[in-house]
Design a protein around this motif. Structure first.
Motif, PDB file in Angstrom:
ATOM      1  N   THR A  66       7.584   2.152   9.477  1.00 39.17           N
ATOM      2  CA  THR A  66       6.919   2.869   8.965  1.00 39.17           C
ATOM      3  C   THR A  66       6.434   2.497   7.737  1.00 39.17           C
ATOM      4  O   THR A  66       5.252   2.734   7.289  1.00 39.17           O
ATOM      5  CB  THR A  66       7.985   4.362   8.920  1.00 39.17           C
ATOM      6  N   VAL A  67       7.185   1.465   7.039  1.00 42.23           N
ATOM      7  CA  VAL A  67       6.925   0.793   5.896  1.00 42.23           C
ATOM      8  C   VAL A  67       5.747  -0.124   6.280  1.00 42.23           C
ATOM      9  O   VAL A  67       4.693  -0.129   5.487  1.00 42.23           O
ATOM     10  CB  VAL A  67       7.888   0.212   5.229  1.00 42.23           C
ATOM     11  N   ALA A  68       5.573  -0.796   7.524  1.00 44.22           N
ATOM     12  CA  ALA A  68       4.702  -1.808   7.988  1.00 44.22           C
ATOM     13  C   ALA A  68       3.355  -0.959   7.870  1.00 44.22           C
ATOM     14  O   ALA A  68       2.301  -1.399   7.547  1.00 44.22           O
ATOM     15  CB  ALA A  68       4.925  -2.389   9.132  1.00 44.22           C
ATOM     16  N   ARG A 120      10.956  14.455  17.036  1.00 46.03           N
ATOM     17  CA  ARG A 120      11.590  14.690  15.905  1.00 46.03           C
ATOM     18  C   ARG A 120      11.269  13.548  14.872  1.00 46.03           C
ATOM     19  O   ARG A 120      11.008  12.272  15.214  1.00 46.03           O
ATOM     20  CB  ARG A 120      13.203  14.696  16.434  1.00 46.03           C
ATOM     21  N   LEU A 121      11.083  14.129  13.475  1.00 46.86           N
ATOM     22  CA  LEU A 121      10.902  13.373  12.630  1.00 46.86           C
ATOM     23  C   LEU A 121      11.911  12.421  12.333  1.00 46.86           C
ATOM     24  O   LEU A 121      13.180  12.848  12.074  1.00 46.86           O
ATOM     25  CB  LEU A 121      10.474  14.047  11.268  1.00 46.86           C
ATOM     26  N   ALA A 122      11.819  10.921  12.385  1.00 44.39           N
ATOM     27  CA  ALA A 122      12.972   9.991  12.273  1.00 44.39           C
ATOM     28  C   ALA A 122      12.684   9.346  11.112  1.00 44.39           C
ATOM     29  O   ALA A 122      13.816   8.677  10.457  1.00 44.39           O
ATOM     30  CB  ALA A 122      13.015   9.104  13.445  1.00 44.39           C
ATOM     31  N   SER A 123      11.511   8.965  10.535  1.00 44.53           N
ATOM     32  CA  SER A 123      11.231   8.080   9.511  1.00 44.53           C
ATOM     33  C   SER A 123      10.025   8.701   8.513  1.00 44.53           C
ATOM     34  O   SER A 123       8.963   9.023   9.241  1.00 44.53           O
ATOM     35  CB  SER A 123      11.102   6.701   9.747  1.00 44.53           C
ATOM     36  N   TYR A 124      10.078   8.538   7.279  1.00 44.18           N
ATOM     37  CA  TYR A 124       9.059   8.840   6.487  1.00 44.18           C
ATOM     38  C   TYR A 124       8.811   7.663   5.452  1.00 44.18           C
ATOM     39  O   TYR A 124       9.717   7.232   4.682  1.00 44.18           O
ATOM     40  CB  TYR A 124       9.473  10.103   5.811  1.00 44.18           C
ATOM     41  N   VAL A 125       7.460   7.728   5.071  1.00 44.29           N
ATOM     42  CA  VAL A 125       6.900   6.962   3.828  1.00 44.29           C
ATOM     43  C   VAL A 125       5.742   7.452   3.327  1.00 44.29           C
ATOM     44  O   VAL A 125       4.806   7.898   3.993  1.00 44.29           O
ATOM     45  CB  VAL A 125       6.787   5.507   4.233  1.00 44.29           C
ATOM     46  N   GLY A 126       5.973   7.877   2.041  1.00 48.49           N
ATOM     47  CA  GLY A 126       4.639   8.597   1.126  1.00 48.49           C
ATOM     48  C   GLY A 126       4.260   7.086   0.678  1.00 48.49           C
ATOM     49  O   GLY A 126       4.676   6.409   0.001  1.00 48.49           O
ATOM     50  N   VAL A 127       2.782   7.237   0.381  1.00 46.28           N
ATOM     51  CA  VAL A 127       2.030   6.264  -0.270  1.00 46.28           C
ATOM     52  C   VAL A 127       1.271   7.153  -1.526  1.00 46.28           C
ATOM     53  O   VAL A 127       0.251   7.987  -1.415  1.00 46.28           O
ATOM     54  CB  VAL A 127       0.975   5.521   0.462  1.00 46.28           C
ATOM     55  N   VAL A 128       1.834   7.010  -2.712  1.00 43.76           N
ATOM     56  CA  VAL A 128       1.044   7.787  -3.757  1.00 43.76           C
ATOM     57  C   VAL A 128      -0.080   6.958  -4.509  1.00 43.76           C
ATOM     58  O   VAL A 128       0.293   5.717  -4.728  1.00 43.76           O
ATOM     59  CB  VAL A 128       2.170   8.291  -4.893  1.00 43.76           C
ATOM     60  N   LEU A 129      -1.030   7.545  -5.160  1.00 44.01           N
ATOM     61  CA  LEU A 129      -2.208   7.020  -5.621  1.00 44.01           C
ATOM     62  C   LEU A 129      -2.445   7.361  -6.848  1.00 44.01           C
ATOM     63  O   LEU A 129      -2.214   8.580  -7.070  1.00 44.01           O
ATOM     64  CB  LEU A 129      -3.232   7.323  -4.705  1.00 44.01           C
ATOM     65  N   LYS A 130      -2.723   6.559  -7.853  1.00 39.04           N
ATOM     66  CA  LYS A 130      -3.032   6.882  -9.154  1.00 39.04           C
ATOM     67  C   LYS A 130      -3.906   6.040  -9.787  1.00 39.04           C
ATOM     68  O   LYS A 130      -3.714   4.559  -9.431  1.00 39.04           O
ATOM     69  CB  LYS A 130      -1.597   6.959 -10.151  1.00 39.04           C
ATOM     70  N   THR A 131      -4.503   6.363 -10.866  1.00 41.92           N
ATOM     71  CA  THR A 131      -5.441   5.369 -11.901  1.00 41.92           C
ATOM     72  C   THR A 131      -4.645   5.164 -13.034  1.00 41.92           C
ATOM     73  O   THR A 131      -4.021   6.162 -13.418  1.00 41.92           O
ATOM     74  CB  THR A 131      -6.747   5.830 -11.764  1.00 41.92           C
ATOM     75  N   ILE A 132      -4.508   3.879 -13.380  1.00 41.60           N
ATOM     76  CA  ILE A 132      -3.740   3.542 -14.578  1.00 41.60           C
ATOM     77  C   ILE A 132      -4.665   2.893 -15.555  1.00 41.60           C
ATOM     78  O   ILE A 132      -5.524   2.250 -14.823  1.00 41.60           O
ATOM     79  CB  ILE A 132      -2.317   3.018 -14.494  1.00 41.60           C
ATOM     80  N   LYS A 133      -4.379   2.664 -16.920  1.00 39.37           N
ATOM     81  CA  LYS A 133      -4.906   1.924 -17.767  1.00 39.37           C
ATOM     82  C   LYS A 133      -3.964   0.847 -18.241  1.00 39.37           C
ATOM     83  O   LYS A 133      -3.005   1.093 -18.648  1.00 39.37           O
ATOM     84  CB  LYS A 133      -5.427   2.627 -18.819  1.00 39.37           C
ATOM     85  N   HIS A 134      -4.436  -0.575 -18.101  1.00 37.80           N
ATOM     86  CA  HIS A 134      -3.502  -1.560 -18.340  1.00 37.80           C
ATOM     87  C   HIS A 134      -4.365  -2.812 -19.187  1.00 37.80           C
ATOM     88  O   HIS A 134      -5.443  -3.099 -18.293  1.00 37.80           O
ATOM     89  CB  HIS A 134      -2.899  -2.078 -17.019  1.00 37.80           C
ATOM     90  N   LYS A 177      10.331  -6.865   1.719  1.00 40.29           N
ATOM     91  CA  LYS A 177       9.746  -8.206   1.932  1.00 40.29           C
ATOM     92  C   LYS A 177       9.624  -8.281   3.464  1.00 40.29           C
ATOM     93  O   LYS A 177       8.383  -8.782   3.913  1.00 40.29           O
ATOM     94  CB  LYS A 177      10.803  -9.268   1.475  1.00 40.29           C
ATOM     95  N   ARG A 178      10.431  -8.241   4.094  1.00 40.68           N
ATOM     96  CA  ARG A 178      10.339  -8.199   5.618  1.00 40.68           C
ATOM     97  C   ARG A 178       9.469  -7.338   6.247  1.00 40.68           C
ATOM     98  O   ARG A 178       8.314  -7.592   6.981  1.00 40.68           O
ATOM     99  CB  ARG A 178      11.469  -8.095   6.529  1.00 40.68           C
ATOM    100  N   ALA A 179       9.164  -5.598   5.865  1.00 45.08           N
ATOM    101  CA  ALA A 179       8.479  -4.900   6.424  1.00 45.08           C
ATOM    102  C   ALA A 179       7.048  -5.065   5.929  1.00 45.08           C
ATOM    103  O   ALA A 179       6.313  -4.470   6.780  1.00 45.08           O
ATOM    104  CB  ALA A 179       9.202  -3.459   6.333  1.00 45.08           C
ATOM    105  N   GLY A 180       6.925  -5.310   4.661  1.00 43.01           N
ATOM    106  CA  GLY A 180       5.587  -5.314   4.071  1.00 43.01           C
ATOM    107  C   GLY A 180       5.124  -6.349   3.250  1.00 43.01           C
ATOM    108  O   GLY A 180       4.054  -6.433   2.568  1.00 43.01           O
ATOM    109  N   ALA A 181       5.855  -7.551   3.335  1.00 43.18           N
ATOM    110  CA  ALA A 181       5.592  -8.664   2.279  1.00 43.18           C
ATOM    111  C   ALA A 181       5.672  -8.403   0.590  1.00 43.18           C
ATOM    112  O   ALA A 181       4.778  -8.821   0.142  1.00 43.18           O
ATOM    113  CB  ALA A 181       4.217  -9.453   2.723  1.00 43.18           C
ATOM    114  N   TRP A 182       6.390  -7.292   0.397  1.00 42.48           N
ATOM    115  CA  TRP A 182       6.636  -6.875  -0.870  1.00 42.48           C
ATOM    116  C   TRP A 182       7.475  -8.044  -1.606  1.00 42.48           C
ATOM    117  O   TRP A 182       8.673  -8.077  -1.215  1.00 42.48           O
ATOM    118  CB  TRP A 182       6.941  -5.570  -1.058  1.00 42.48           C
TER     119      TRP A 182
END
Length: 195
Positions: free
Chosen positions: A103-105, A61-75, A133-138
């Protein structure tokens, strides 16, 4: 015995059954009256964002979800490939078991392993900053402001009252660290979309 596993796949390549499973779990957390049984599956991620999905299953059973979206920006006159966590959620039946952190890790490790990603950036409610911060050093970057676009109707981190989490991965991003941390980052998204 409980079986737990984290799977990863490109969202755009996911079968409809998987997309529906994600949408239904997210709907249990953030109810969406537009999600109906036996109708077209609502997309969790805009296809142009080439999302990578991370799904944690417990006994099938799906218990947890994370999407990682990707994009190119100009800065600051430079192109940057960005990655951001999106739709981070754990089914209420499975909360408090560390599955969201796991899941975040996994999603964060995947971002770190991609050689073409310059920086990771996304927003969250201030109360969730310690979790990331704990899960991914963000790290929260209080001087960074994200704007959805230059359109006056665009969403922004200030407008939404969320904190910005940022990690610099490439040498190029580190070279531009001061500009990335001290001037608004335009995500160049359609009005109404945000990270």
């Amino acid at each position: 015995m409980t079986m737990t596993c984290v799977q990863s796949l490109n969202y755009n390549d996911a079968p409809n059954s998987c997309r529906r499973e994600i949408a239904e779990m997210l709907n249990r957390i953030w109810p969406d009256e537009n999600l109906k049984q036996d109708e077209t599956i609502l997309l969790t991620h805009d296809e142009s964002l080439n999302a990578r999905s991370f799904l944690t299953y417990v006994d099938g059973r799906l218990a947890s979800y994370v999407g990682v979206v990707l994009k190119t920006i100009k800065h600051s006159g430079q192109l940057f490939n960005i990655a951001g966590l999106s739709c981070v959620a754990t089914d209420p039946d499975f909360q408090g078991q560390g599955l969201g952190s796991r899941t975040v890790a996994a999603a964060t490790r995947w971002i770190e392993e991609q050689r073409d990603i310059d920086l990771g950036v996304f927003t969250c409610e201030p109360s969730l900053a310690c979790f990331y911060k704990r899960a991914g050093a963000w790290q929260v970057n209080p001087n960074v402001k994200l704007i959805g676009s230059c359109d006056e109707r665009a969403l922004s981190s200030d407008l939404l009252q969320v904190v910005v989490l940022l990690r610099l991965f490439s040498a190029k991003a580190q070279t531009y660290e001061t500009k990335l941390r001290q001037s608004p980052i335009n995500l160049e998204l359609p009005v109404g979309q945000f990270l």
